[in-house]
Design a protein around this motif. Structure first.
Motif, PDB file in Angstrom:
ATOM      1  N   PHE A 170       0.741  -1.257  -0.011  1.00  0.00           N
ATOM      2  CA  PHE A 170      -0.214   0.294   0.236  1.00  0.00           C
ATOM      3  C   PHE A 170       1.154   1.201  -0.317  1.00  0.00           C
ATOM      4  CE2 PHE A 170      -3.611  -1.799   1.019  1.00  0.00           C
ATOM      5  CZ  PHE A 170      -3.506  -3.193   1.753  1.00  0.00           C
TER       6      PHE A 170
ATOM      7  N   GLN B 289       0.205   4.889   1.648  1.00  0.00           N
ATOM      8  CA  GLN B 289      -0.743   6.284   2.064  1.00  0.00           C
ATOM      9  C   GLN B 289       0.169   7.358   1.834  1.00  0.00           C
ATOM     10  OE1 GLN B 289      -0.967   5.506   6.714  1.00  0.00           O
ATOM     11  NE2 GLN B 289      -2.833   5.987   6.844  1.00  0.00           N
TER      12      GLN B 289
ATOM     13  N   PRO C  18      -0.614  11.387   2.325  1.00  0.00           N
ATOM     14  CA  PRO C  18      -0.393  12.654   3.257  1.00  0.00           C
ATOM     15  C   PRO C  18      -1.293  12.816   4.126  1.00  0.00           C
ATOM     16  CG  PRO C  18       1.748  13.311   1.655  1.00  0.00           C
ATOM     17  CD  PRO C  18       0.465  12.051   1.096  1.00  0.00           C
ATOM     18  N   TRP C  19      -2.722  12.214   3.527  1.00  0.00           N
ATOM     19  CA  TRP C  19      -4.260  12.762   3.409  1.00  0.00           C
ATOM     20  C   TRP C  19      -4.805  11.390   4.487  1.00  0.00           C
ATOM     21  CZ3 TRP C  19      -2.191  14.370  -1.302  1.00  0.00           C
ATOM     22  CH2 TRP C  19      -2.002  15.975  -0.955  1.00  0.00           C
ATOM     23  N   GLY C  20      -3.774  10.401   4.605  1.00  0.00           N
ATOM     24  CA  GLY C  20      -3.891   9.326   5.356  1.00  0.00           C
ATOM     25  C   GLY C  20      -4.734   8.348   4.563  1.00  0.00           C
ATOM     26  N   GLN C  21      -4.994   8.452   3.199  1.00  0.00           N
ATOM     27  CA  GLN C  21      -5.611   7.582   1.929  1.00  0.00           C
ATOM     28  C   GLN C  21      -4.892   6.215   1.788  1.00  0.00           C
ATOM     29  OE1 GLN C  21      -8.407   7.056   0.119  1.00  0.00           O
ATOM     30  NE2 GLN C  21      -8.489   5.198   0.113  1.00  0.00           N
ATOM     31  N   LEU C  22      -5.112   5.236   2.570  1.00  0.00           N
ATOM     32  CA  LEU C  22      -4.728   3.804   1.749  1.00  0.00           C
ATOM     33  C   LEU C  22      -4.639   3.151   0.439  1.00  0.00           C
ATOM     34  CD1 LEU C  22      -4.423   1.620   5.058  1.00  0.00           C
ATOM     35  CD2 LEU C  22      -2.427   2.671   3.784  1.00  0.00           C
TER      36      LEU C  22
ATOM     37  N   ASN D  73      -4.035   1.096  -2.749  1.00  0.00           N
ATOM     38  CA  ASN D  73      -3.547  -0.535  -2.681  1.00  0.00           C
ATOM     39  C   ASN D  73      -3.022  -0.528  -3.920  1.00  0.00           C
ATOM     40  OD1 ASN D  73      -5.928  -0.921  -1.450  1.00  0.00           O
ATOM     41  ND2 ASN D  73      -5.977  -2.728  -2.305  1.00  0.00           N
TER      42      ASN D  73
ATOM     43  N   PHE E 199       3.457   0.553   3.061  1.00  0.00           N
ATOM     44  CA  PHE E 199       3.397  -0.696   3.849  1.00  0.00           C
ATOM     45  C   PHE E 199       3.136  -1.665   3.708  1.00  0.00           C
ATOM     46  CE2 PHE E 199       2.651   1.346   7.931  1.00  0.00           C
ATOM     47  CZ  PHE E 199       1.705   2.640   7.359  1.00  0.00           C
TER      48      PHE E 199
ATOM     49  N   LYS F 169       5.961  -2.027   9.718  1.00  0.00           N
ATOM     50  CA  LYS F 169       6.114  -0.619  10.319  1.00  0.00           C
ATOM     51  C   LYS F 169       6.162   0.428   8.872  1.00  0.00           C
ATOM     52  CE  LYS F 169       8.038  -1.881  15.226  1.00  0.00           C
ATOM     53  NZ  LYS F 169       9.642  -1.556  16.126  1.00  0.00           N
TER      54      LYS F 169
ATOM     55  N   LYS G 198       8.621   5.670   5.289  1.00  0.00           N
ATOM     56  CA  LYS G 198       9.322   6.598   4.542  1.00  0.00           C
ATOM     57  C   LYS G 198       9.574   6.584   4.042  1.00  0.00           C
ATOM     58  CE  LYS G 198       8.159  11.575   6.427  1.00  0.00           C
ATOM     59  NZ  LYS G 198       7.950  12.524   7.059  1.00  0.00           N
TER      60      LYS G 198
END
Lengths: 113, 110
Positions: free
Chosen positions: B35, B37, B39-43, B45, B86, B102, B105
């Motif tokens: 995945f 992710q 900066p707005w949190g959307q994961l 695929n 991730f 974990k 980044k």
């Protein structure tokens, strides 16, 4: 269409409030999930529903109460939360559990004051 | 339970550079996903790849299930590739739980 929707996008609530998070998918998936994600950490599983029945509860405190009214909808009812419950809450769905790709919604960013 | 380790934890690139992200896991898996992710949190695929190799544009992934690792390749990186990557797995002998590493980044500078 591989879309999972979540409402609201942001939520601020006091410790005595009751609120609900909503998740919806129209992909015909029969498994739905709630995850919690704290800042700079990976998502952690909270609940799994399979065919509208609760399959997994990862020892989540009872102040979080999931509900799956039908195969397309998943709710998370919140009551008497603590400030440490502030996090991004992510909903996901998959065709079934285990062997299938999970698709995530955009999340609800929750702040408990 | 299954352990998932991702490396490196942080990666800084100049736009146009290539990179390889690694995911090691401690048990046989029947589901492995990558995945991104934002900066707005959307994961988002990227790949469902319990074994084999897949490519999607500038991204490709390889999972060697027998050696319990997966690699994500990003070529000609762009600033929009920034975010956290991730790896998540579901153990063959375990529960229905998807276990996340974990993350790595990635920062791509213009």
């Amino acid at each position: 269409d591989t879309e999972v929707t979540q409402t609201p996008k942001h939520l601020v609530m006091g410790m005595t409030n009751k609120k609900s998070l909503k998740c919806e998918q129209h992909m015909g998936h029969r498994a739905m999930y709630w995850y919690k994600q704290k800042a700079k950490k990976p998502p952690e599983l909270m609940f799994v529903y399979s065919y509208e029945k609760l399959s997994i509860n990862e020892s989540v405190p009872s102040r979080f109460s999931p509900e799956c009214p039908n195969s397309s909808l998943l709710n998370l009812h919140l009551h008497a939360l603590q400030p440490e419950d502030s996090a991004l809450y992510l909903c996901a769905s998959s065709q079934a559990i285990r062997l299938y790709e999970q698709y995530f919604g955009p999340g609800t960013r929750l702040t408990v004051t | 339970g299954i352990q998932v380790e991702q490396s490196p934890p942080d990666l800084i690139l100049q736009e146009g550079a290539n990179s390889t992200l690694r995911c090691n896991f401690s048990d046989s898996v029947n589901n492995l996903q990558w995945f991104h992710q934002n900066p707005w949190g959307q994961l988002i695929n990227l790949f469902y790849i319990p074994s084999g190799t897949k490519q999607n544009g500038r991204l490709s992934a390889t999972t060697v299930a027998t050696e319990r690792y997966s690699l994500l390749y990003i070529s000609s990186s762009q600033t929009t590739d920034s975010g956290v990557y991730f790896c998540a797995v579901n153990s063959q002998g375990g529960s229905e739980k998807l276990v996340f590493g974990k993350g790595t980044k990635l920062t791509v500078n213009p």
